[in-house]
Design an enzyme around this catalytic site. Structure first.
Site, PDB file in Angstrom:
ATOM      1  N   LYS A 177       0.755  -1.142   0.072  1.00 52.41           N
ATOM      2  CA  LYS A 177       0.043   0.146  -0.057  1.00 52.41           C
ATOM      3  C   LYS A 177       0.843   1.107  -0.129  1.00 52.41           C
ATOM      4  O   LYS A 177       1.634   1.426   0.922  1.00 52.41           O
ATOM      5  CB  LYS A 177      -0.902   0.018   1.246  1.00 52.41           C
ATOM      6  N   GLU A 252      10.275   1.027  10.399  1.00 56.91           N
ATOM      7  CA  GLU A 252      11.413   2.031  10.010  1.00 56.91           C
ATOM      8  C   GLU A 252      10.547   3.575  10.133  1.00 56.91           C
ATOM      9  O   GLU A 252       9.676   4.134   9.276  1.00 56.91           O
ATOM     10  CB  GLU A 252      12.003   1.984   8.652  1.00 56.91           C
ATOM     11  N   CYS A 286      14.114  10.471   6.269  1.00 58.25           N
ATOM     12  CA  CYS A 286      14.157  10.140   7.547  1.00 58.25           C
ATOM     13  C   CYS A 286      15.703  10.052   8.237  1.00 58.25           C
ATOM     14  O   CYS A 286      15.903  10.400   9.625  1.00 58.25           O
ATOM     15  CB  CYS A 286      13.533   8.775   7.898  1.00 58.25           C
ATOM     16  N   GLU A 382      10.880  15.762  14.743  1.00 60.60           N
ATOM     17  CA  GLU A 382      11.096  15.503  13.164  1.00 60.60           C
ATOM     18  C   GLU A 382      10.432  16.340  12.743  1.00 60.60           C
ATOM     19  O   GLU A 382       9.243  16.198  12.518  1.00 60.60           O
ATOM     20  CB  GLU A 382      10.753  13.849  12.835  1.00 60.60           C
TER      21      GLU A 382
HETATM   22  O1  TXE Z   1       2.847   9.536   7.875  1.00 67.57           O
HETATM   23  P1  TXE Z   1       2.234   8.173   8.080  1.00 67.57           P
HETATM   24  P2  TXE Z   1       2.337  10.712   7.153  1.00 67.57           P
HETATM   25  C1  TXE Z   1       6.946  11.184   9.164  1.00 67.57           C
HETATM   26  C2  TXE Z   1       7.403  12.758   8.817  1.00 67.57           C
HETATM   27  C3  TXE Z   1       5.805  13.285   8.270  1.00 67.57           C
HETATM   28  C4  TXE Z   1       5.086  12.615   9.308  1.00 67.57           C
HETATM   29  C5  TXE Z   1       3.551  12.322   8.682  1.00 67.57           C
HETATM   30  O2  TXE Z   1       7.690  13.420   9.854  1.00 67.57           O
HETATM   31  O3  TXE Z   1       5.862  14.500   8.413  1.00 67.57           O
HETATM   32  O4  TXE Z   1       5.663  11.438   9.190  1.00 67.57           O
HETATM   33  O5  TXE Z   1       3.560  11.915   7.457  1.00 67.57           O
HETATM   34  C6  TXE Z   1      -0.118   4.679   5.979  1.00 67.57           C
HETATM   35  N1  TXE Z   1      -2.594   1.791   9.351  1.00 67.57           N
HETATM   36  N2  TXE Z   1       7.617  10.405   8.095  1.00 67.57           N
HETATM   37  O6  TXE Z   1       1.237  11.173   7.559  1.00 67.57           O
HETATM   38  O7  TXE Z   1       0.889   8.359   8.662  1.00 67.57           O
HETATM   39  C7  TXE Z   1      -0.238   5.817   4.929  1.00 67.57           C
HETATM   40  O8  TXE Z   1      -1.180   5.715   4.118  1.00 67.57           O
HETATM   41  C8  TXE Z   1      -1.700   1.404   8.381  1.00 67.57           C
HETATM   42  C9  TXE Z   1       8.720   9.620   8.376  1.00 67.57           C
HETATM   43  O9  TXE Z   1       2.483  10.591   5.624  1.00 67.57           O
HETATM   44  O10 TXE Z   1       3.154   7.401   8.978  1.00 67.57           O
HETATM   45  C10 TXE Z   1       1.213   5.818   4.370  1.00 67.57           C
HETATM   46  O11 TXE Z   1       1.094   4.968   3.440  1.00 67.57           O
HETATM   47  N3  TXE Z   1      -1.289   2.288   7.494  1.00 67.57           N
HETATM   48  C11 TXE Z   1       8.653   8.845   7.270  1.00 67.57           C
HETATM   49  C12 TXE Z   1       2.047   5.418   5.616  1.00 67.57           C
HETATM   50  O12 TXE Z   1       1.505   4.740   6.292  1.00 67.57           O
HETATM   51  C13 TXE Z   1      -1.422   3.677   7.834  1.00 67.57           C
HETATM   52  C14 TXE Z   1       8.271   8.832   6.095  1.00 67.57           C
HETATM   53  C15 TXE Z   1       2.985   6.438   6.130  1.00 67.57           C
HETATM   54  O13 TXE Z   1       1.897   7.301   6.930  1.00 67.57           O
HETATM   55  C16 TXE Z   1      -2.277   4.017   8.920  1.00 67.57           C
HETATM   56  C17 TXE Z   1       7.037   9.305   5.955  1.00 67.57           C
HETATM   57  C18 TXE Z   1      -2.783   3.007   9.765  1.00 67.57           C
HETATM   58  N4  TXE Z   1      -3.485   3.397  11.029  1.00 67.57           N
HETATM   59  C19 TXE Z   1       6.591  10.183   7.046  1.00 67.57           C
HETATM   60  N5  TXE Z   1      -2.173   5.319   8.935  1.00 67.57           N
HETATM   61  C20 TXE Z   1      10.127   8.010   7.138  1.00 67.57           C
HETATM   62  N6  TXE Z   1      10.539   7.266   8.197  1.00 67.57           N
HETATM   63  O14 TXE Z   1      10.929   8.096   6.269  1.00 67.57           O
HETATM   64  C21 TXE Z   1      -1.403   5.711   7.779  1.00 67.57           C
HETATM   65  N7  TXE Z   1      -0.911   4.765   7.397  1.00 67.57           N
END
Ligand code: TXE
Length: 480
Positions: A177, A252, A286, A382
């Site tokens: 996904k 991660e 990240c 972050e």
């Molecule tokens: O992250 P989410 P978001 C951090 C970064 C960013 C913040 C928010 O600080 O500003 O996170 O980003 C899926 N069950 N990183 O809102 O929510 C979602 O659809 C299952 C760091 O985008 O963590 C997407 O595919 N899946 C980072 C993925 O999770 C769920 C990279 C990431 O979304 C879900 C991205 C749920 N309940 C953001 N809720 C890194 N480590 O590199 C959301 N998702």
């Protein structure tokens, strides 16, 4: 590319709409306009994808194909990706404003993810443990089952392939996904897997939001492994959901990387990497070097050079070859980064360069700030944007303490020409990866992951094998 392209789910080798017919808008953040639509997955679509992957694992050829044939099939997919490099890169550039040259580089890394893990599983060796009892035990690494992979928007194709490649190489079937912000390149990847002749159900793509689509995957009893990259807060939800059916998770998560420049560093090299570490991909990494610590004796000189290099980055259209830096990936993310810039001003931070572009775009210019209180939100949390907090230090002990004083622990960098110091400090940094005099250099055989709020588990090489297989011990009697 047409104005309104559509990205469906790919389930059982068919590209389909959601059962409800619902779609969501896909944005081009540089142009600030909708350029495509994608299928809005719901629980029932997730169920379809999972049962396709389940059937492909329980009854299909993929897990039984043998390592050589499986590697061959994966290399076929990699060949197709290579042939479509420009299309894949164009999708990430359009979808999240990644400069096209960087997106092209990401495609090459994604291709390599497949090639590496295809060969790694093909050529792997198990272990044999000779025993004093007249037995020996050997290990077998059979596939784990159905893998749910959930990927973020900052490296849409690269992060997805980092998960899919080891999962399918080890004989699992997979549902990916992608982030709702960036469904395009991963959907194209799914189409290419069909073209490469993958059996139905081996690689399903489920589009949609974290809730309900992602949550339906992580909570499914038919899912055997969950691999996730995203925010630390969502990581907790994902882990709790997987725990309901005891599926192992690999998480991660976020980071707040420390970048330490000692007085004896090669300053040209340190400045080059300091810029890359926080401004590449507009800081949406990240691993970003978002907390920079510079020895007090070179502080002013280093900052002068760092600020000058940051100001030289060409900001613009991701498709302009001169562009090194473009807008943030979405309005939602732009608003988040702006809120931290406001907080930094309120906390008394000294802005050495950068700030919001203020031209209606979603650009935050390369921003460098010092004098921020160590307990302020922009220093501790972050931000995931082009925002670097700088501090000076005097002693090694002090900077090790500062670097480790965070909930995160994904990575750290240090720059010094003193070999003993490099080893000494690297071993004391609480981080999954430490780079010395360099940054971003990765060998896929090595462990990758973080400590604390940065994640759970490691992937890469044999670490991916441990996660994506069910290792088995076979005990043989060899003497009676
Ligand atoms: O992250 P989410 P978001 C951090 C970064 C960013 C913040 C928010 O600080 O500003 O996170 O980003 C899926 N069950 N990183 O809102 O929510 C979602 O659809 C299952 C760091 O985008 O963590 C997407 O595919 N899946 C980072 C993925 O999770 C769920 C990279 C990431 O979304 C879900 C991205 C749920 N309940 C953001 N809720 C890194 N480590 O590199 C959301 N998702």
């Amino acid at each position: 590319m047409s104005e309104q392209e559509f990205f469906g789910h790919i389930i059982d080798n068919e590209e389909v709409e959601s059962l409800s017919g619902e779609r969501f808008e896909v944005w081009n953040p540089w142009k600030r306009e909708v350029w495509a639509e994608a299928a809005e997955g719901a629980a029932q679509d997730a169920e379809r994808a999972v049962s396709s992957a389940r059937k492909a694992f329980d009854e299909g050829p993929w897990p039984r194909l043998g390592r050589v044939e499986r590697a061959r099939a994966i290399h076929r997919l990699a060949d197709l990706m290579e042939a479509r490099t420009d299309d894949l890169a164009r999708m990430d550039s359009t979808n999240m404003a990644k400069p096209f040259e960087q997106a092209t580089h990401d495609v090459a890394r994604s291709v390599w993810n497949f090639r590496f893990f295809a060969d790694h599983q093909r050529d792997h060796v198990g272990e044999v443990y000779p025993m004093d009892t007249g037995h020996h035990t050997y290990s077998e690494y059979g596939p784990a089952g159905v893998v749910a992979a959930i990927s973020p928007w900052n490296f849409p194709l690269m992060m997805a392939t980092w998960k899919i490649a080891p999962a399918i190489a080890w004989g699992n079937t997979c549902i990916i996904k992608p982030s709702e912000d960036t469904p395009a390149s991963v959907t194209l990847l799914g189409r290419l897997a069909v073209e490469a002749g993958f059996p139905p159900g081996v690689l399903n793509v489920l589009n949609g939001h974290g809730f309900p689509a992602g949550a339906a995957l992580t909570g499914s009893y038919d899912v055997d492994r969950v691999t996730f990259t995203g925010s630390s807060i969502t990581g907790r939800t994902v882990m709790a959901s997987a725990a309901t059916h005891l599926a192992p998770v690999s998480l991660e998560l976020g980071g707040k990387g420390a970048n330490i420049v000692f007085a004896d560093a090669d300053l040209d090299n340190a400045v080059y990497w300091a810029v890359e570490a926080i401004f590449r991909n507009a800081g949406q990494i990240c691993l970003a070097g978002s907390r920079l610590f510079v020895h007090s004796s070179i502080y002013e000189e280093f900052l002068r050079r760092f600020v000058a290099a940051a100001e030289k980055l060409t900001v613009g259209d991701p498709f302009d070859p001169a562009t090194r830096f473009s807008s943030l990936a979405s309005k939602r993310h732009f608003d988040k980064v702006v809120s931290y810039i406001d907080a930094a001003r309120e906390a008394g931070g000294r802005f050495l360069t950068g700030g919001v572009a203020d031209d209606g775009s979603w650009v935050v210019r390369p921003t460098i700030v010092d004098n921020l209180p160590l307990d302020s939100a922009p220093y501790c949390e972050e931000i995931f944007g082009p925002f670097c907090v700088v501090n000076s230090f005097d002693t090694e002990e002090e900077v090790i303490h500062l670097a480790n004083d965070t909930r995160y622990g994904l990575n750290a960098m240090l720059f010094t020409e003193n070999l003993s110091r490099a080893h000494r400090v690297a071993s004391q940094l609480r981080a999954g990866t430490v780079w010395v005099n360099c940054f971003f250099i990765r060998d896929l055989r090595t462990p990758f992951g973080g400590v604390g709020d940065s994640g759970v588990g490691r992937e890469g090489g044999n670490f991916s094998r441990e996660f994506f297989t069910e290792p088995k011990a076979v005990v043989m009697q060899i003497a009676r």
